[in-house]
Enzyme design. Structure first.
Site: not given
Ligand code: NAP
Length: 302
Positions: A192, A179
């Site tokens: 984080y 991130s």
């Molecule tokens: N979105 C942003 O702005 C952003 C910015 C920078 C970095 N990131 C990084 O990008 C990545 C994805 O983020 P996102 O925003 O797409 O997240 P998200 O929409 O919350 O999706 C998270 C995914 O991970 C799964 N998950 C969560 N906890 C889990 C666990 N304990 N075991 C197995 N699976 C789990 C969820 O499955 P369930 O539905 O089953 O919970 C879901 O499929 C992360 O690493 C985040 O730190 C995101």
């Protein structure tokens, strides 16, 4: 040359190198055919947000996909969605909770044994419910264990399981999702930020080790993307949809480090110019505001 002239020339060279790097990052002129890496792609956290978008985009690009996430019903739903769209795609689902102890990795090892994995997207990650001082986070011990297991252990373990085979075959791509918060201190999101900092340095170090052995490793450090985790519902110039973000990030797989998206690249460049005390002050101010809003909303709901 006087001292001042030498100083001026060195400063100019520094600025030109920084600018050239910035332009290279945005344009990423070196492209590779992602399909040459193998038959299968494995994506963690693939039932929502960025991970789901990777799964669908890689299926569109003729990969069979292995989806790993926590909720079985959501995995089945995404698998169905992919197979309806791309009927030739094979989809394998593995329901795993990455906050559990290390025995989950033996199960993953067994489930993927013998499969030619060419692309690994280490995407799974969790964050704070709202920005908070580390000492005041509720259920601090559980929170700490869960976040380190999910954000750090998953990346290191899956890389350890899958990388040796890629090196043997001299082909492969590993994208580890860090991130922009992993690039410098992020007060009120300290744990984080720390976990994402691990991913960034781990990936860039491995990238340097592996590039001469045919394997690309990338530290992907996005800014805001629309998702449940970010809490952003509406796409904008600064926060693209996961689908738009992933297409852009996949165009940049030859870069060992990228934010993945052009507006995030500008944000990262500007932040890198600020002295740390100033960027800390700004982050503290902005995130204190986010914290106050979140607490107000929470108290209203009670
Ligand atoms: N979105 C942003 O702005 C952003 C910015 C920078 C970095 N990131 C990084 O990008 C990545 C994805 O983020 P996102 O925003 O797409 O997240 P998200 O929409 O919350 O999706 C998270 C995914 O991970 C799964 N998950 C969560 N906890 C889990 C666990 N304990 N075991 C197995 N699976 C789990 C969820 O499955 P369930 O539905 O089953 O919970 C879901 O499929 C992360 O690493 C985040 O730190 C995101």
């Amino acid at each position: 040359m006087s001292f001042l002239e030498t100083f001026g020339a060195l400063t100019l060279i520094y600025i030109l190198v920084r600018l050239a790097t910035f332009i290279y990052q945005i344009l990423c002129p070196l492209r590779v055919d992602i399909k040459k890496f193998g038959e299968w792609a494995l994506i963690t956290g693939s039932t929502d947000g960025i991970g789901k978008a990777y799964a669908i985009e890689l299926a569109k690009r003729d990969f069979n996909v292995i989806l790993i996430s926590r909720t079985k019903e959501k995995l089945e739903q995404v698998a169905k969605e992919i197979q309806t769209k791309y009927s030739n795609t094979q989809v394998k689902i593995i329901s795993i909770d990455f906050t559990k102890d290390n025995s989950i990795y033996s199960r993953i090892r067994e489930e993927i044994h013998g499969i030619d994995i060419g692309v690994l997207i280490n995407n799974v990650g969790i964050s704070y419910e709202y920005p908070e001082s580390f000492d005041k986070v509720e259920e601090n011990e559980k929170f700490l264990n869960n976040m380190i297991r999910c954000n750090v252990d998953s990346v290191a373990n899956l890389t350890q399981i899958i990388l040796p085979d890629m090196i043997k075959k001299r082909r492969g791509l590993i994208v580890n999702i860090s991130s922009i918060s992993g690039r410098r201190p992020t007060p009120l999101l300290g744990l984080y930020s720390g976990t994402k900092g691990f991913i960034d340095l781990f990936s860039r170090s491995l990238a340097a080790e592996c590039i001469s052995r045919g394997v690309y490793i990338q530290s992907l450090c996005p800014g805001y993307v629309v998702s449940k985790l970010s809490g952003i519902r509406k796409a904008s110039l600064i926060a693209p949809t996961p689908e738009k973000f992933v297409v852009s990030a996949l165009d940049r797989i030859t870069l060992p480090f990228t934010t993945g998206y052009w507006t995030h690249e500008i944000q990262e460049f500007i932040q890198s110019l600020l002295p740390e005390f100033l960027s800390n002050k700004i982050a503290m101010h902005v995130l204190s505001g986010v914290r106050a809003k979140a607490l107000k909303k929470r108290n209203k709901g009670q």
